[in-house]
Design a protein around this motif. Structure first.
Motif, PDB file in Angstrom:
ATOM      1  N   GLY A 179      28.182  41.641  33.977  1.00 26.70           N
ATOM      2  CA  GLY A 179      28.767  41.195  35.234  1.00 26.70           C
ATOM      3  C   GLY A 179      29.789  42.170  35.787  1.00 26.70           C
ATOM      4  O   GLY A 179      29.585  43.382  35.814  1.00 26.70           O
ATOM      5  N   SER A 180      30.916  41.615  36.219  1.00 29.28           N
ATOM      6  CA  SER A 180      31.978  42.429  36.807  1.00 29.28           C
ATOM      7  C   SER A 180      32.820  43.122  35.758  1.00 29.28           C
ATOM      8  O   SER A 180      33.696  43.922  36.079  1.00 29.28           O
ATOM      9  CB  SER A 180      32.885  41.558  37.685  1.00 29.28           C
ATOM     10  N   ARG A 181      32.587  42.787  34.474  1.00 30.09           N
ATOM     11  CA  ARG A 181      33.328  43.370  33.338  1.00 30.09           C
ATOM     12  C   ARG A 181      34.820  43.089  33.451  1.00 30.09           C
ATOM     13  O   ARG A 181      35.650  43.914  33.090  1.00 30.09           O
ATOM     14  CB  ARG A 181      33.082  44.883  33.248  1.00 30.09           C
ATOM     15  N   THR A 182      35.148  41.869  33.952  1.00 26.98           N
ATOM     16  CA  THR A 182      36.553  41.473  34.088  1.00 26.98           C
ATOM     17  C   THR A 182      36.744  40.086  33.463  1.00 26.98           C
ATOM     18  O   THR A 182      35.956  39.656  32.624  1.00 26.98           O
ATOM     19  CB  THR A 182      36.991  41.478  35.565  1.00 26.98           C
ATOM     20  N   LEU A 183      37.786  39.375  33.883  1.00 23.38           N
ATOM     21  CA  LEU A 183      38.204  38.143  33.219  1.00 23.38           C
ATOM     22  C   LEU A 183      37.130  37.062  33.215  1.00 23.38           C
ATOM     23  O   LEU A 183      36.940  36.368  32.211  1.00 23.38           O
ATOM     24  CB  LEU A 183      39.475  37.613  33.883  1.00 23.38           C
ATOM     25  N   LYS A 184      36.421  36.868  34.323  1.00 22.80           N
ATOM     26  CA  LYS A 184      35.385  35.831  34.374  1.00 22.80           C
ATOM     27  C   LYS A 184      34.360  36.036  33.272  1.00 22.80           C
ATOM     28  O   LYS A 184      33.978  35.090  32.565  1.00 22.80           O
ATOM     29  CB  LYS A 184      34.694  35.843  35.740  1.00 22.80           C
ATOM     30  N   ASP A 185      33.910  37.270  33.106  1.00 22.72           N
ATOM     31  CA  ASP A 185      32.868  37.550  32.127  1.00 22.72           C
ATOM     32  C   ASP A 185      33.403  37.496  30.696  1.00 22.72           C
ATOM     33  O   ASP A 185      32.689  37.094  29.778  1.00 22.72           O
ATOM     34  CB  ASP A 185      32.255  38.917  32.433  1.00 22.72           C
ATOM     35  N   VAL A 249      49.279  32.738  40.977  1.00 22.47           N
ATOM     36  CA  VAL A 249      48.184  31.898  40.477  1.00 22.47           C
ATOM     37  C   VAL A 249      46.916  32.727  40.327  1.00 22.47           C
ATOM     38  O   VAL A 249      46.438  33.331  41.288  1.00 22.47           O
ATOM     39  CB  VAL A 249      47.898  30.727  41.441  1.00 22.47           C
ATOM     40  N   GLY A 250      46.397  32.769  39.099  1.00 25.66           N
ATOM     41  CA  GLY A 250      45.050  33.257  38.841  1.00 25.66           C
ATOM     42  C   GLY A 250      44.258  32.014  38.464  1.00 25.66           C
ATOM     43  O   GLY A 250      43.781  31.263  39.307  1.00 25.66           O
ATOM     44  N   GLY A 251      44.163  31.745  37.144  1.00 26.92           N
ATOM     45  CA  GLY A 251      43.742  30.408  36.722  1.00 26.92           C
ATOM     46  C   GLY A 251      44.869  29.429  37.000  1.00 26.92           C
ATOM     47  O   GLY A 251      44.659  28.305  37.425  1.00 26.92           O
ATOM     48  N   GLY A 312      45.159  40.057  35.733  1.00 27.05           N
ATOM     49  CA  GLY A 312      45.316  38.649  35.407  1.00 27.05           C
ATOM     50  C   GLY A 312      45.018  37.704  36.555  1.00 27.05           C
ATOM     51  O   GLY A 312      44.912  36.490  36.353  1.00 27.05           O
ATOM     52  N   LEU A 313      44.905  38.232  37.780  1.00 29.14           N
ATOM     53  CA  LEU A 313      44.565  37.408  38.941  1.00 29.14           C
ATOM     54  C   LEU A 313      43.127  37.626  39.382  1.00 29.14           C
ATOM     55  O   LEU A 313      42.687  37.059  40.391  1.00 29.14           O
ATOM     56  CB  LEU A 313      45.507  37.705  40.106  1.00 29.14           C
ATOM     57  N   ASP A 314      42.402  38.425  38.638  1.00 30.15           N
ATOM     58  CA  ASP A 314      41.032  38.811  38.986  1.00 30.15           C
ATOM     59  C   ASP A 314      40.070  37.733  38.491  1.00 30.15           C
ATOM     60  O   ASP A 314      39.198  37.990  37.656  1.00 30.15           O
ATOM     61  CB  ASP A 314      40.724  40.169  38.343  1.00 30.15           C
ATOM     62  N   TYR A 315      40.225  36.508  38.996  1.00 32.24           N
ATOM     63  CA  TYR A 315      39.415  35.367  38.563  1.00 32.24           C
ATOM     64  C   TYR A 315      38.933  34.633  39.807  1.00 32.24           C
ATOM     65  O   TYR A 315      39.725  34.423  40.747  1.00 32.24           O
ATOM     66  CB  TYR A 315      40.250  34.431  37.681  1.00 32.24           C
ATOM     67  N   PRO A 316      37.652  34.226  39.860  1.00 36.38           N
ATOM     68  CA  PRO A 316      37.088  33.687  41.099  1.00 36.38           C
ATOM     69  C   PRO A 316      37.354  32.207  41.340  1.00 36.38           C
ATOM     70  O   PRO A 316      36.647  31.571  42.133  1.00 36.38           O
ATOM     71  CB  PRO A 316      35.587  33.937  40.909  1.00 36.38           C
ATOM     72  N   GLY A 317      38.327  31.631  40.671  1.00 33.93           N
ATOM     73  CA  GLY A 317      38.601  30.208  40.849  1.00 33.93           C
ATOM     74  C   GLY A 317      40.021  29.874  40.489  1.00 33.93           C
ATOM     75  O   GLY A 317      40.870  30.749  40.316  1.00 33.93           O
ATOM     76  N   VAL A 318      40.266  28.588  40.395  1.00 40.00           N
ATOM     77  CA  VAL A 318      41.605  28.101  40.104  1.00 40.00           C
ATOM     78  C   VAL A 318      41.481  26.878  39.215  1.00 40.00           C
ATOM     79  O   VAL A 318      40.460  26.179  39.229  1.00 40.00           O
ATOM     80  CB  VAL A 318      42.343  27.765  41.429  1.00 40.00           C
ATOM     81  N   GLY A 319      42.498  26.624  38.399  1.00 45.16           N
ATOM     82  CA  GLY A 319      42.475  25.462  37.520  1.00 45.16           C
ATOM     83  C   GLY A 319      42.335  24.165  38.306  1.00 45.16           C
ATOM     84  O   GLY A 319      42.814  24.058  39.440  1.00 45.16           O
ATOM     85  N   PRO A 320      41.690  23.143  37.735  1.00 45.49           N
ATOM     86  CA  PRO A 320      41.417  21.903  38.468  1.00 45.49           C
ATOM     87  C   PRO A 320      42.661  21.172  38.951  1.00 45.49           C
ATOM     88  O   PRO A 320      42.622  20.539  40.009  1.00 45.49           O
ATOM     89  CB  PRO A 320      40.625  21.065  37.460  1.00 45.49           C
ATOM     90  N   GLU A 321      43.749  21.251  38.214  1.00 45.54           N
ATOM     91  CA  GLU A 321      44.950  20.556  38.683  1.00 45.54           C
ATOM     92  C   GLU A 321      45.524  21.214  39.928  1.00 45.54           C
ATOM     93  O   GLU A 321      46.058  20.533  40.813  1.00 45.54           O
ATOM     94  CB  GLU A 321      45.999  20.480  37.583  1.00 45.54           C
TER      95      GLU A 321
END
Length: 401
Positions: A179-185, A249-251, A312-321
């Motif tokens: 993939g992107s070879r970052t936090l998501k993967d 905010v990342g996650g 650390g912010l290289d994430y395609p979403g956010v925590g559910p809360e």
């Protein structure tokens, strides 16, 4: 484009940021979307955490580790010169001064103690900026556990210092080349690895993401930030609570921990995302890494690649809360660009003698912009969580400045 949800009056103290309940839901978000082979492992984590969190002995052990090993409480530092320039009263909650250099150690020490309580001998972790990986390796060494850390190949290249630290501490660092070879993967690979290792390993999730109970559990381990800051702010100014509470905010774990200390107050909560990774500001409802939340997606519902100069912010979403707080209007989520974050990091260094992590610099960039644009009225009190120090980002900054 910046998606700025309008301010609404803060919700009353009605249990916001309380326990999500047996279904692990924050409104319509959260849940336990895990492979069948991990459902029982998640249930065990849930039961063990609930028992441990109600056990004064466990809480005492964690408090001692946080004090003696992590260096808590962390200071609340008035940014005097920068405050004068901006026309607001800015206070920094100094998570950069913890052992390992970020807020991540708060959560990891809690989960490492939980792992030993469950009889697990190895910690599995994902990491982006490397701070969670370093904290995991540190806790494992301290408690005599093994550690395996998954890290995207791209992040390994830009966070070489933290990779060395993890290996020096005895952790195995596994490059993720998909993939992107970052936090998501890295998170995906860590979860896949856990499927075959639940018998002897605990997955130490680093943010308020993942299947229930992780978003709630990680927030509870991080709420020490907000609880400390609330007491410190009251002692510093004796005026109750700040007007605004701001965190990157990342996650979203440092923000969730900070917000938890002020959720029942009139303080306005602001989460600051990277322009290229704005799950809360521009995400759509979806499921990833075991939870239902807001994620960047294309028209076919496929998760799209996030981007940030801060790993650390290289994430395609956010925590559910965070998604739930956004819907309630209790917290507002805004974005800043890479250039704004770099500029904020330089400005803090030159006014206060503090080099922040690029993640934290995003939060500061919004404070600077909002103060200059009149969004923060003159004289406002602002509490900002400085989630990490910038040693790890020096090579990136050196290339840009």
């Amino acid at each position: 484009m910046r998606n700025l949800l309008p301010w609404r009056e803060p919700v009353p103290p009605d249990g916001t940021m309380g326990e999500p309940g047996t279904r692990g839901r924050f409104g319509e978000y959260g849940g336990r979307y895990a492979p069948e082979s991990l459902v029982e492992a998640c249930r065990e984590v849930d039961q063990t955490f609930r028992e441990a969190w109600a056990d004064p002995g466990f809480r005492g052990d964690l408090a001692r580790l946080l004090a003696l090993h992590a260096g808590r409480p962390t200071p609340l530092t008035p940014a005097r010169r920068l405050s004068e320039e901006l026309g607001v009263q800015l206070y920094l909650k100094r998570e950069d001064l913890t052992h390992t250099g970020s807020h991540k150690i708060n959560n990891v020490l809690g989960q490492a103690l939980l792992a030993t309580r469950m009889g697990r001998r190895r910690l599995i972790a994902e990491t982006g900026a490397g701070q969670h990986g370093v904290a995991t390796a540190t806790a494992a060494a301290l408690l005599g556990l093994e550690a395996t850390v998954f890290m995207g190949e791209r992040d390994i290249e830009r966070q070489a210092l933290n990779v060395f630290r993890m290996r020096m501490l005895g952790a195995e660092v596994i490059p993720v080349i998909t993939g992107s070879r970052t936090l998501k993967d890295a998170t995906s690979e860590a979860m896949r690895h856990w499927v075959g290792a639940t018998g002897d390993s605990h997955y130490c999730v680093g943010s308020v993401i993942g299947p229930d109970p992780y978003p709630w559990m990680v927030r509870e381990f991080q709420r020490v930030i907000g609880d400390e800051a609330r007491g410190q702010f009251a002692a510093e100014l004796r005026t109750g609570v700040p007007d605004h509470v701001v965190a990157c905010v990342g996650g979203g774990s440092n923000a969730a921990g900070t917000f938890a200390g002020f959720a029942d107050t009139p303080a306005r909560l602001v989460g600051v995302e990277a322009e290229g990774g704005a799950g809360a500001a521009r995400g759509r409802l979806g499921v990833l890494h075991g939870c239902r939340s807001l994620f960047l997606q294309d028209d076919d519902g496929q998760i799209t690649q996030a981007h940030s100069i801060a790993a650390g912010l290289d994430y395609p979403g956010v925590g559910p809360e965070h998604a739930h707080l956004r819907d309630l209007g209790r917290a507002r989520y805004v974005t800043v660009t890479d250039d704004e974050a770099v500029g904020a990091a330089v400005r803090l260094a030159r006014t206060e003698g503090i080099v922040p992590a690029l993640e934290s610099a995003h939060a500061l960039a919004w404070v600077i912009r909002a103060a200059g644009g009149g969004e923060l009225p003159s004289g406002s009190t602002v509490l900002m969580t400085l989630s990490g120090r910038g040693d790890k980002d020096v090579s990136t900054l050196k290339e840009l400045l």
